[in-house]
Design an enzyme around this catalytic site. Sequence first.
Site, PDB file in Angstrom:
ATOM      1  N   LYS A   1      -7.373  -0.106   2.573  1.00 28.41           N
ATOM      2  CA  LYS A   1      -7.746  -1.463   2.983  1.00 28.41           C
ATOM      3  C   LYS A   1      -9.257  -1.668   2.985  1.00 28.41           C
ATOM      4  O   LYS A   1      -9.732  -2.795   2.851  1.00 28.41           O
ATOM      5  CB  LYS A   1      -7.135  -1.788   4.334  1.00 28.41           C
ATOM      6  CG  LYS A   1      -5.617  -1.888   4.226  1.00 28.41           C
ATOM      7  CD  LYS A   1      -4.945  -2.364   5.463  1.00 28.41           C
ATOM      8  CE  LYS A   1      -3.456  -2.551   5.226  1.00 28.41           C
ATOM      9  NZ  LYS A   1      -2.745  -1.261   5.053  1.00 28.41           N
TER      10      LYS A   1
HETATM   11  C1  LIG Z   1      -1.515  -1.195   4.422  1.00 30.56           C
HETATM   12  C2  LIG Z   1      -1.148   0.155   3.867  1.00 30.56           C
HETATM   13  C3  LIG Z   1      -0.131   0.320   2.894  1.00 30.56           C
HETATM   14  C4  LIG Z   1       0.700  -0.846   2.391  1.00 30.56           C
HETATM   15  O1  LIG Z   1      -0.050  -1.738   1.636  1.00 30.56           O
HETATM   16  P1  LIG Z   1       0.548  -3.162   1.233  1.00 30.56           P
HETATM   17  O2  LIG Z   1      -0.535  -3.907   0.568  1.00 30.56           O
HETATM   18  O3  LIG Z   1       0.992  -3.784   2.523  1.00 30.56           O
HETATM   19  O4  LIG Z   1       1.692  -2.903   0.334  1.00 30.56           O
HETATM   20  C5  LIG Z   1       0.096   1.580   2.390  1.00 30.56           C
HETATM   21  N1  LIG Z   1      -0.595   2.656   2.841  1.00 30.56           N
HETATM   22  C6  LIG Z   1      -1.561   2.534   3.780  1.00 30.56           C
HETATM   23  C7  LIG Z   1      -2.266   3.763   4.235  1.00 30.56           C
HETATM   24  C8  LIG Z   1      -1.882   1.299   4.327  1.00 30.56           C
HETATM   25  O5  LIG Z   1      -2.842   1.199   5.271  1.00 30.56           O
END
Ligand SMILES: *Cc1c(COP(=O)(O)O)cnc(C)c1O
Length: 464
Positions: A112
Amino acid sequence: MNYVSTRGAAPVLTFDDVLLAGLARDGGLYVPETWPRFGATEIAGWKGLSYTELALKVMTPFVGDTLTQDELAAIINEAYNHFDTDDVAPLVDMGGGEYLLELFHGPTLAFKDVAMQFLGPLFDHVLAKKGARICIAGATSGDTGSAAIEAVRDRDNVDAFILYPHGRVSDVQRRQMTTVDAANIHTVALEGTFDDCQDAVKALFNDLDFRDKHHLSAVNSINWARVMAQVVYYFWAALKVGGPEQPVAFAVPTGNFGNVFAGYVARRMGLPVEQFVVGSNSNDILTRFFNSGAMEITGVHPTISPSMDIQVSSNFERLLFELFDRDGTRVADTLTKFRETGRFDVTPEILAEATTLFDAARFDDDETRTLIGELHAATGTLLDPHSAVGLAAARKLRRDSNVPMIVLATAHPAKFPDAVEQASGVHPSLPPHLADLMERDERINVLDNDLHALRAFIEERVSA
Ligand SMILES: *Cc1c(COP(=O)(O)O)cnc(C)c1O
């Protein structure tokens, strides 16, 4: 470049207004009016660019004339300054045509950061130009909150209030939020569950007087600018393994479908991708959809990959819009029914179209731990549980062994130390910039799950 809502009934907006709006007024998500397209020769000419140079090429068509090239380049450079490698997203060759795209080299150790670190300076720029300020309100089950906090800490035009469920996030996740010493950052440990946190934030947004008075804004994964920033690393990885001449495949551990949708966008822009593999944990609504054509809500189960513990994949709406040939009314009708009944079905033709590109598989916690343990024993590589779900799905569903399979590693193993240690016997250590995280001072604000108390907390602390 203008943006339209997936539900067809909201005003058409420019890039900067989409950034600040988040959700469209008709309840839909904003997407570009048309997908920009690059030719193979143009993409091939980007081999050898740095990550930030490539980001400028990929993002330019989306921002239109909202930002000049120099402004966008400056924002990108600031965004990726805080990663622990100039590569931003290093690609690791695992052998057998498998690659790991490490997306966890940002300040909070999860993918993120790639989008949020970009959002921080972008907000700064757009707000300064408009002479505006915003107050971000968000709920987090862990990763989103810390990534948002790191992105906007100490920014002049932004206050951030981040709610998390008291006692229900990991120590590392909590400390990444509560140890940040910045006057514009406020965390709330709500007495309740993650759903209670989300409901509280929704209630704030539905209180229109409060919302307008404090210029509430959201940074959740439906924000188009986050998807846009994620498109870059699909180009980056493909170019590293012989694209665009060589087609590639991606495997993505998914919750809200935001990450893998960015891959779909890259493909629409001209990147040759033959397959997307979607990996789910026990919260497998997407896997069930791709295998049956029925999107159906069940309960949420807590797992060792908590950032994918979701009930509804909000970004799937953007794919649905494409599968329905951009018929916003049909999207709106389908999702209204979904909200009422907890289920919708697509026709066999639409399912067939979706599955020419997407495959999906689910792995429970035992299967995930087994893969982490086996991979560590065989190669010495430690994966976090989310990334392990992606690798497991890749290995189960890879269609063509001649096509490189790029697995997105979405978190550093040290972000989920207990699960990783249980699976591998190894306790993953935090990288140097977080090595003293467990000794830093925390500022914990526990609040009852009570809207009056929350509003009072915000009014007391928000900058005038
Ligand atoms: C948010 C997150 C995901 C999922 O991502 P999406 O965009 O919601 O599909 C997967 N792995 C980690 C470590 C995350 O923080």
